[in-house]
Design a protein around this motif. Sequence first.
Motif, PDB file in Angstrom:
ATOM      1  N   ASP A   1       0.872  -1.161   0.000  1.00  0.00           N
ATOM      2  CA  ASP A   1       0.000   0.000   0.000  1.00  0.00           C
ATOM      3  C   ASP A   1       0.913   1.216   0.000  1.00  0.00           C
ATOM      4  OD1 ASP A   1      -2.651   0.853   0.216  1.00  0.00           O
ATOM      5  OD2 ASP A   1      -2.980  -0.686   1.775  1.00  0.00           O
ATOM      6  N   VAL A   2       0.909   1.959  -1.090  1.00  0.00           N
ATOM      7  CA  VAL A   2       1.813   3.114  -1.202  1.00  0.00           C
ATOM      8  C   VAL A   2       0.983   4.389  -1.103  1.00  0.00           C
ATOM      9  CG1 VAL A   2       3.429   4.335  -2.731  1.00  0.00           C
ATOM     10  CG2 VAL A   2       3.455   1.827  -2.612  1.00  0.00           C
ATOM     11  N   MET A   3       1.473   5.343  -0.347  1.00  0.00           N
ATOM     12  CA  MET A   3       0.771   6.637  -0.231  1.00  0.00           C
ATOM     13  C   MET A   3       1.741   7.742  -0.621  1.00  0.00           C
ATOM     14  SD  MET A   3      -1.912   8.405   1.289  1.00  0.00           S
ATOM     15  CE  MET A   3      -2.457   8.056   2.947  1.00  0.00           C
ATOM     16  N   THR A   4       1.326   8.571  -1.558  1.00  0.00           N
ATOM     17  CA  THR A   4       2.159   9.714  -1.949  1.00  0.00           C
ATOM     18  C   THR A   4       1.461  10.989  -1.469  1.00  0.00           C
ATOM     19  OG1 THR A   4       1.068  10.176  -4.054  1.00  0.00           O
ATOM     20  CG2 THR A   4       2.776   8.457  -4.072  1.00  0.00           C
ATOM     21  N   ILE A   5       2.089  12.128  -1.683  1.00  0.00           N
ATOM     22  CA  ILE A   5       1.522  13.400  -1.246  1.00  0.00           C
ATOM     23  C   ILE A   5       0.131  13.624  -1.862  1.00  0.00           C
ATOM     24  CG2 ILE A   5       2.683  14.731  -3.103  1.00  0.00           C
ATOM     25  CD1 ILE A   5       2.374  15.993   0.502  1.00  0.00           C
ATOM     26  N   GLU A   6      -0.079  13.090  -3.068  1.00  0.00           N
ATOM     27  CA  GLU A   6      -1.382  13.276  -3.730  1.00  0.00           C
ATOM     28  C   GLU A   6      -2.499  12.558  -2.989  1.00  0.00           C
ATOM     29  OE1 GLU A   6       1.396  12.456  -5.389  1.00  0.00           O
ATOM     30  OE2 GLU A   6       1.576  13.666  -7.213  1.00  0.00           O
ATOM     31  N   GLY A   7      -2.125  11.588  -2.136  1.00  0.00           N
ATOM     32  CA  GLY A   7      -3.142  10.797  -1.458  1.00  0.00           C
ATOM     33  C   GLY A   7      -3.611  11.402  -0.145  1.00  0.00           C
ATOM     34  N   LEU A   8      -3.030  12.532   0.257  1.00  0.00           N
ATOM     35  CA  LEU A   8      -3.336  13.070   1.589  1.00  0.00           C
ATOM     36  C   LEU A   8      -4.644  13.863   1.656  1.00  0.00           C
ATOM     37  CD1 LEU A   8       0.030  14.362   3.124  1.00  0.00           C
ATOM     38  CD2 LEU A   8      -1.185  12.239   3.626  1.00  0.00           C
ATOM     39  N   ALA A   9      -4.856  14.719   0.674  1.00  0.00           N
ATOM     40  CA  ALA A   9      -6.019  15.614   0.754  1.00  0.00           C
ATOM     41  C   ALA A   9      -7.323  14.815   0.629  1.00  0.00           C
ATOM     42  CB  ALA A   9      -5.949  16.662  -0.356  1.00  0.00           C
ATOM     43  N   ALA A  10      -8.388  15.357   1.160  1.00  0.00           N
ATOM     44  CA  ALA A  10      -9.694  14.698   1.072  1.00  0.00           C
ATOM     45  C   ALA A  10     -10.197  14.758  -0.369  1.00  0.00           C
ATOM     46  CB  ALA A  10     -10.693  15.396   1.997  1.00  0.00           C
ATOM     47  N   ALA A  11     -11.153  13.884  -0.703  1.00  0.00           N
ATOM     48  CA  ALA A  11     -11.672  13.810  -2.075  1.00  0.00           C
ATOM     49  C   ALA A  11     -12.225  15.159  -2.541  1.00  0.00           C
ATOM     50  CB  ALA A  11     -12.754  12.733  -2.153  1.00  0.00           C
TER      51      ALA A  11
END
Lengths: 156, 264
Positions: free
Chosen positions: A72-82
Amino acid sequence: MSVNITMKVNGKSVTAAVEASTTLVEFIREHLRLTGTHVGCNTSQCGACTVHVNGRAVKSCNMLVAQAQGADVMTIEGLAAANGDMHPMQAAFKEHHGLQCGFCTPGMVMSACELKGKVTNPSDQEIRACLDGNICRCTGYQNIVTSVKAGLAAMS
Amino acid sequence: MNAFELHQPKDLASAATLAGGGGDLRFLAGGQSILASMKLGLASPDAMIDLSLIPDMKAITVAGGVVKIGAMAKHADVAANADVKKAIPALADLAGGIGDRQVRNMGTIGGSLANSDPAACYPAAALGLGAMIHTNKRNIAADSFFLGLYETALDAGEIITAVSFPVPEKAAYVKFKNSASRFALVGVFVSKGAQGVRVAVTGAASCAFRATALETALANSWTAAACNAVKMSADNLNGDLHASAEYRAHLIPVIAGRAAAAAK
Ligand SMILES: Cc1cc2nc3c(=O)[nH]c(=O)nc-3n(C[C@H](O)[C@H](O)[C@H](O)COP(=O)(O)OP(=O)(O)OC[C@H]3O[C@@H](n4cnc5c(N)ncnc54)[C@H](O)[C@@H]3O)c2cc1C
Ligand code: FES
Ligand code: FES
């Protein structure tokens, strides 16, 4: 030699066939076109390329994408809410002026987010020690430390 | 980075078979040292054998006065392990001071020992505690493991599976950091236990070594003053832009003294 990669990036499943020598950051930026993760040095010194792999902060320039097989990879793009609302750590960096040019920022924010649950009420000195792997050429770190402190408080 | 074949064996026997195949091959543990060498062209293996899918290579156990750490245990896991912290706090501290958080989340003890970087931390612990290094073929005492610059007693294709550290009465590791690289400019591991007093130095020569004059001094009197009275020769020590050989020679007893004072 090509290897087949399957992983989750920011919650979405991705599959691809890539050269075995492909680093995780090359995969993220050049194959997935997620260019929020930056490459400052490509030699594991600066931390600009920091992402989370299974919840742990790692320098994505210093690992092969094959080492994140199934992860499971999380980048900076994955932080903000939808809906585009900033993550509390991003909001804290904005509020406290924790960036100037912004080049180091994605890595700083990812490193800072990993501290949640691992340190409680850290002192400035502890925050500096925890961010040892991230270099900023602009800010002098003062506002980064303030931002991380506020961000962690907002996350808890 | 050059192109290579990547193998991801699921058990030790398959890894050993692949490793016995000859050619220029490297193991991939955390990748924190080998990938940098490959980017620089210092290593250009035809094949890499990823050890991360082999079960049981990450286990950390404390029993019968021995801390046994699987070769694929990451620095962050050793640093955070409650049993290790209790049995050999110096070892957990050492692991928690390697590089930075991101490096500790990937780098492994087996990779660190096999690499024998002249400034690496774990070799000092292995020598300073009189550890036993287990491989897929045999057991190698730390005292005969580190042979020189990036050189160890491992045969080509031999795989470190685990490392056993005897629990000492007291021990400490103090690292004088090279603030650019975060490696040891000089690091000293001291311990007192069933194997007597041991003092191991890293960062100062081609590989980690035991400082017998300091061992004698501490056996006579476990004090910083006893260390400070020892004169180390600068012969065979490293001199570079960060520190001269004389500076390192001066630093070794000073850091050993700090470690002796901190030992618990
Ligand atoms: C920015 C940075 C700072 C660092 N600071 C420090 C520091 O302060 N102190 C310190 O000690 N280290 C430091 N390191 C090095 C780090 O600890 C590495 O993790 C370690 O040296 C290598 O471990 P690895 O698991 O990443 O091995 P890899 O890079 O995957 O492999 C290294 C070598 O070991 C061999 N190998 C790996 N595992 C085995 C095995 N089980 N059996 C046989 N051979 C094997 C491989 O073939 C390869 O040649 C730093 C690294 C970086 C990038
Ligand atoms: S780009 Fe990865 S650490 Fe600098
Ligand atoms: S804000 Fe410019 S490098 Fe950190």
